[in-house]
Scaffold this active site. Sequence first.
Site, PDB file in Angstrom:
ATOM      1  N   LYS A 202       0.833  -1.213   0.000  1.00 46.95           N
ATOM      2  CA  LYS A 202       0.000   0.000   0.000  1.00 46.95           C
ATOM      3  C   LYS A 202       0.871   1.268   0.000  1.00 46.95           C
ATOM      4  CE  LYS A 202      -3.337   2.947   0.662  1.00 46.95           C
ATOM      5  NZ  LYS A 202      -4.376   3.295  -0.287  1.00 46.95           N
ATOM      6  N   CYS A 256      -3.407  11.078   1.565  1.00 42.30           N
ATOM      7  CA  CYS A 256      -2.583   9.879   1.363  1.00 42.30           C
ATOM      8  C   CYS A 256      -1.157  10.249   0.936  1.00 42.30           C
ATOM      9  CB  CYS A 256      -3.206   8.987   0.293  1.00 42.30           C
ATOM     10  SG  CYS A 256      -4.866   8.443   0.709  1.00 42.30           S
TER      11      CYS A 256
HETATM   12  N1  LIG Z   1     -10.490   8.492   1.858  1.00 37.19           N
HETATM   13  C1  LIG Z   1      -9.877   7.766   0.929  1.00 37.19           C
HETATM   14  O1  LIG Z   1     -10.001   8.039  -0.284  1.00 37.19           O
HETATM   15  C2  LIG Z   1      -9.028   6.574   1.336  1.00 37.19           C
HETATM   16  C3  LIG Z   1      -8.648   5.657   0.328  1.00 37.19           C
HETATM   17  C4  LIG Z   1      -7.915   4.537   0.688  1.00 37.19           C
HETATM   18  C5  LIG Z   1      -7.557   4.322   2.011  1.00 37.19           C
HETATM   19  N2  LIG Z   1      -7.931   5.237   2.958  1.00 37.19           N
HETATM   20  C6  LIG Z   1      -7.548   4.941   4.350  1.00 37.19           C
HETATM   21  O2  LIG Z   1      -8.729   4.647   5.081  1.00 37.19           O
HETATM   22  C7  LIG Z   1      -8.568   5.035   6.443  1.00 37.19           C
HETATM   23  C8  LIG Z   1      -9.782   5.851   6.857  1.00 37.19           C
HETATM   24  O3  LIG Z   1      -9.838   6.998   6.042  1.00 37.19           O
HETATM   25  P1  LIG Z   1     -11.188   7.833   5.834  1.00 37.19           P
HETATM   26  O4  LIG Z   1     -10.923   8.722   4.666  1.00 37.19           O
HETATM   27  O5  LIG Z   1     -12.378   6.943   5.817  1.00 37.19           O
HETATM   28  O6  LIG Z   1     -11.200   8.692   7.180  1.00 37.19           O
HETATM   29  P2  LIG Z   1     -12.334   9.687   7.706  1.00 37.19           P
HETATM   30  O7  LIG Z   1     -11.626  10.756   8.421  1.00 37.19           O
HETATM   31  O8  LIG Z   1     -13.288  10.031   6.601  1.00 37.19           O
HETATM   32  O9  LIG Z   1     -13.161   8.806   8.746  1.00 37.19           O
HETATM   33  C9  LIG Z   1     -12.639   8.239   9.887  1.00 37.19           C
HETATM   34  C10 LIG Z   1     -13.786   7.883  10.822  1.00 37.19           C
HETATM   35  O10 LIG Z   1     -13.246   7.148  11.920  1.00 37.19           O
HETATM   36  C11 LIG Z   1     -13.897   7.582  13.083  1.00 37.19           C
HETATM   37  N3  LIG Z   1     -13.068   7.222  14.235  1.00 37.19           N
HETATM   38  C12 LIG Z   1     -11.959   7.826  14.721  1.00 37.19           C
HETATM   39  N4  LIG Z   1     -11.512   7.196  15.802  1.00 37.19           N
HETATM   40  C13 LIG Z   1     -12.346   6.152  16.029  1.00 37.19           C
HETATM   41  C14 LIG Z   1     -12.395   5.121  16.997  1.00 37.19           C
HETATM   42  N5  LIG Z   1     -11.492   5.037  17.975  1.00 37.19           N
HETATM   43  N6  LIG Z   1     -13.411   4.224  16.926  1.00 37.19           N
HETATM   44  C15 LIG Z   1     -14.340   4.306  15.953  1.00 37.19           C
HETATM   45  N7  LIG Z   1     -14.337   5.263  15.011  1.00 37.19           N
HETATM   46  C16 LIG Z   1     -13.350   6.176  15.039  1.00 37.19           C
HETATM   47  C17 LIG Z   1     -14.080   9.069  12.875  1.00 37.19           C
HETATM   48  O11 LIG Z   1     -15.059   9.601  13.743  1.00 37.19           O
HETATM   49  C18 LIG Z   1     -14.481   9.109  11.397  1.00 37.19           C
HETATM   50  O12 LIG Z   1     -15.886   9.002  11.225  1.00 37.19           O
HETATM   51  C19 LIG Z   1      -7.237   5.781   6.509  1.00 37.19           C
HETATM   52  O13 LIG Z   1      -6.231   4.916   6.967  1.00 37.19           O
HETATM   53  C20 LIG Z   1      -6.946   6.125   5.064  1.00 37.19           C
HETATM   54  O14 LIG Z   1      -5.569   6.209   4.809  1.00 37.19           O
HETATM   55  C21 LIG Z   1      -8.662   6.333   2.649  1.00 37.19           C
END
Ligand SMILES: NC(=O)c1ccc[n+]([C@@H]2O[C@H](COP(=O)([O-])OP(=O)(O)OC[C@H]3O[C@@H](n4cnc5c(N)ncnc54)[C@H](O)[C@@H]3O)[C@@H](O)[C@H]2O)c1
Length: 414
Positions: A202, A256
């Site tokens: 990744k 990212c």
């Molecule tokens: N957004 C993208 O396009 C994308 C693509 C691939 C991978 N990712 C990866 O996915 C992961 C999440 O990214 P995202 O964009 O969904 O983040 P985001 O910020 O949109 O959402 C994260 C969510 O997690 C919740 N959260 C935080 N701490 C928590 C806990 N202890 N228990 C339960 N919920 C909790 C927050 O309240 C929030 O709703 C990251 O590691 C990111 O690198 C994101």
Amino acid sequence: MKVAVVGLGKVGLPLAVQYASRGLSVTGCDIDAGRVERINAGDCPIDGEEGLDEGLRAALEQGRLRATIETNEAVAESEAVVIIVPVGLTAERAPDFTHLDAAVDAIAAAARPGTLVVVESTVPVGTTRGRVGAALGEGVLLAASPERVSSGRIFRDLRTYPKVIGALDEASWSKAEGFYGAALEAPCLLRVRDPETAELAKLAEGLYRDVNIALAGELARYADTLGVDVTEAIAAANTQPYSHLHQPGVGVGGHCLPVYPHFLPADASLRLPAAAREINDAMAAYGVARLEEALGSLRDSTVLILGLAYRPNVKEAAHSSALLLVDALRQRGARALVHDPLFSDAEVRALGLEPPERFPCDGIDAIIVQAYHDAYRDLDLRAFAGCRVLLDGRNALDRASVEAAGMRYVGIGR
Ligand SMILES: NC(=O)c1ccc[n+]([C@@H]2O[C@H](COP(=O)([O-])OP(=O)(O)OC[C@H]3O[C@@H](n4cnc5c(N)ncnc54)[C@H](O)[C@@H]3O)[C@@H](O)[C@H]2O)c1
């Protein structure tokens, strides 16, 4: 099969909806009570994710999805747990494990021997085994399967990309294979040797793109000194099968690519990722310098930036090049206005930026295209009366139509 998805953000909620659409019984867990309430009421908290609104409604109507703030309870009754909370950066630009550690603590209190826990968050190599595994203790099955989708097209990506999975042992793999086989419509499950290989895969995807774009940026700067159009040179180079050059622009933002180089430990001795970051972050100032050349001076001028988002059609401003452009403009004495159809004026102001009073508007000296949203495609540039120069920060516009509107066209490496 009962599944808990921990973190209902831009990726977690679509994942929960995907699993429910395949008939799994899903509990989504988040610490944000307001978000949980909205999701349970069918009020989707995420804009612009194709298929999510309908998918969420269907999952709720069929009774296959509910959201909760009680992660322990959800984990206690689940066979598989997917962690998808963000690992960001601290003020010192070190990995920030606050969310991950809190999520793992809640899971550890309720997971039983035989529960499968999969880390889908992007993490530094070694996190799944060393940090998550150590906290979960004996008997819990463990795998890393970093999520590779992009916001806006998550359901499509889930159907298109192989699902890379690195399990801790045979029992973990066997359960992960059963879970993902049931939950996804991926073309294949791609087993890699261990969690570390999946974590590195990744990071490698992201670092490759950042380095590639940095090279395109350097080629663009060189092309500018030569009077060559770099987009034509790149298109020609890419007709050879070993060349996959990306496009240059005014910077690389998002949550990212700007973050991953900081997930590499200093003793890993990788030189290119840091150099690429520096080059990509310098492209905003380079674009502004090109604009200054075209205008004569930027002092007391007004420049309108189109697109606050880090990329087109996504409402996400994390590490956006728009912020670097504003800094570079202000340093040269210009007033920077920022427009984005996906953000309200209040949201633009909350980032310390100034939205234009009207849109389109007159009284501006130059435009910078930062994120070329679909909504900008039908924009009539003649409505910006008096604007002299357009800096096409994404090499996305047609030079002739810009010039027909009475503006000088400046691209990146063109
Ligand atoms: N957004 C993208 O396009 C994308 C693509 C691939 C991978 N990712 C990866 O996915 C992961 C999440 O990214 P995202 O964009 O969904 O983040 P985001 O910020 O949109 O959402 C994260 C969510 O997690 C919740 N959260 C935080 N701490 C928590 C806990 N202890 N228990 C339960 N919920 C909790 C927050 O309240 C929030 O709703 C990251 O590691 C990111 O690198 C994101």
